[in-house]
Design a protein around this motif. Structure first.
Motif, short mmCIF file in Angstrom:
data_model
loop_
_atom_site.label_atom_id
_atom_site.label_comp_id
_atom_site.label_asym_id
_atom_site.label_seq_id
_atom_site.Cartn_x
_atom_site.Cartn_y
_atom_site.Cartn_z
N UNK A 1 22.96 19.89 13.17
CA UNK A 1 23.81 19.40 12.03
C UNK A 1 24.53 18.19 12.44
N UNK A 2 24.76 17.34 11.47
CA UNK A 2 25.56 16.14 11.54
C UNK A 2 27.11 16.36 11.53
N UNK A 3 27.25 17.50 10.93
CA UNK A 3 28.79 17.90 10.57
C UNK A 3 29.59 18.08 11.76
N UNK A 4 30.57 17.62 12.24
CA UNK A 4 31.32 18.02 13.33
C UNK A 4 31.95 19.32 13.32
N UNK A 5 32.44 19.66 12.20
CA UNK A 5 33.19 21.14 12.06
C UNK A 5 31.91 21.96 12.18
N UNK B 1 20.65 27.92 7.86
CA UNK B 1 20.96 26.64 6.87
C UNK B 1 22.20 26.15 7.30
N UNK B 2 23.01 27.03 7.45
CA UNK B 2 24.49 26.63 7.56
C UNK B 2 25.31 27.49 8.52
N UNK B 3 26.22 27.31 9.26
CA UNK B 3 27.18 28.20 9.96
C UNK B 3 28.64 28.06 9.56
N UNK B 4 29.25 28.82 9.56
CA UNK B 4 30.71 28.94 8.96
C UNK B 4 31.60 29.93 9.55
N UNK C 1 24.22 31.24 7.22
CA UNK C 1 23.66 31.21 6.08
C UNK C 1 22.16 30.79 5.98
N UNK C 2 21.39 31.16 5.14
CA UNK C 2 19.88 30.79 5.27
C UNK C 2 19.83 30.30 3.40
N UNK C 3 18.65 29.56 3.44
CA UNK C 3 18.34 29.10 2.36
C UNK C 3 17.56 29.82 1.44
N UNK C 4 17.72 30.32 0.16
CA UNK C 4 16.94 31.12 -0.43
C UNK C 4 16.47 30.35 -1.85
N UNK D 1 27.44 22.59 2.13
CA UNK D 1 26.06 23.22 1.79
C UNK D 1 25.45 22.49 0.55
N UNK D 2 26.20 21.94 -0.38
CA UNK D 2 25.86 21.07 -1.50
C UNK D 2 25.33 19.71 -0.90
N UNK D 3 26.03 19.25 -0.04
CA UNK D 3 25.44 18.01 0.63
C UNK D 3 24.15 17.87 1.34
N UNK D 4 23.88 19.14 1.70
CA UNK D 4 22.64 19.54 2.40
C UNK D 4 21.39 19.63 1.76
N UNK D 5 21.61 19.80 0.26
CA UNK D 5 20.45 20.01 -0.69
C UNK D 5 20.20 18.51 -0.99
#
Length: 176
Positions: free
Chosen positions: A15-19, A110-113, A132-135, A172-176
């Motif tokens: 991911x490009x997001x540092x957090x 898709x995402x980690x939090x 998180x997975x994309x469905x 996650x919105x930004x990733x879509x």
């Protein structure tokens, strides 16, 4: 070692997001250090699986209003010992939405939090290490009933801002 598939997925996740990068590294350390990372009985925290559900055209996103947390979130829940976190995300999404058209878009994360869950009853505050997975799902399919949720609906990405200010949701919105 039942943690190895998840560790491999986490190591492949970029991911490009540092957090999110920091949370991915923290999650790798957590899973490596905790043989019971998938068990809810690990009171400091545990692995959970979530589903970021979108319409096939990516114009709509499905969120639930979680009864216990009283917030709009993506469907998801506890692994309860299952190391196949994609299967956990799919199972939880089906249970919470009643949708049968749900399809896993990719087996990649898709995402980690990592986020705190407040104390409730005899369960102390703890962390959810959420994968998180994309469905995808058909936005015309009717929803089922679930005792875990107050409401469920499809949103455009612009509408979500009126219901939540969660950075995790915004990411996650930004990733879509």
């Amino acid at each position: 070692m039942h943690r190895l598939p998840l560790l491999n997925l986490l190591r492949q996740h970029s991911t490009t997001d540092r957090d999110e990068q920091a949370m991915t590294q923290a999650m790798i350390s957590f899973v490596e250090a905790n043989p019971k990372a998938f068990e809810r009985s690990l009171l400091a925290g545990h692995v959970t699986g979530s589903a970021w559900i979108v319409s096939p055209d990516r114009q709509q996103i499905l969120l639930i209003h979680h009864r216990k947390l009283d917030r709009w979130l993506q469907p998801g829940g506890h692994a309860d010992g299952d190391p196949d976190v994609a299967a956990v995300a799919l199972r939880e999404a089906r249970e919470e939405t009643g949708l049968t058209s749900l399809q896993l878009v990719s087996s990649a994360i898709f995402d980690v939090d990592i986020h705190p869950i407040p104390a409730r009853g005899d369960v102390p505050e703890h962390l959810h290490y959420d994968i998180r997975f994309l469905l995808e799902a058909d936005p015309n399919e009717p929803f089922g009933d679930s005792d875990e949720i107050k409401n469920i609906r499809w949103f455009s990405s612009e509408m979500i801002d009126n219901y939540t200010d969660s950075e995790s949701i915004c990411r996650m919105i930004r990733k879509i």
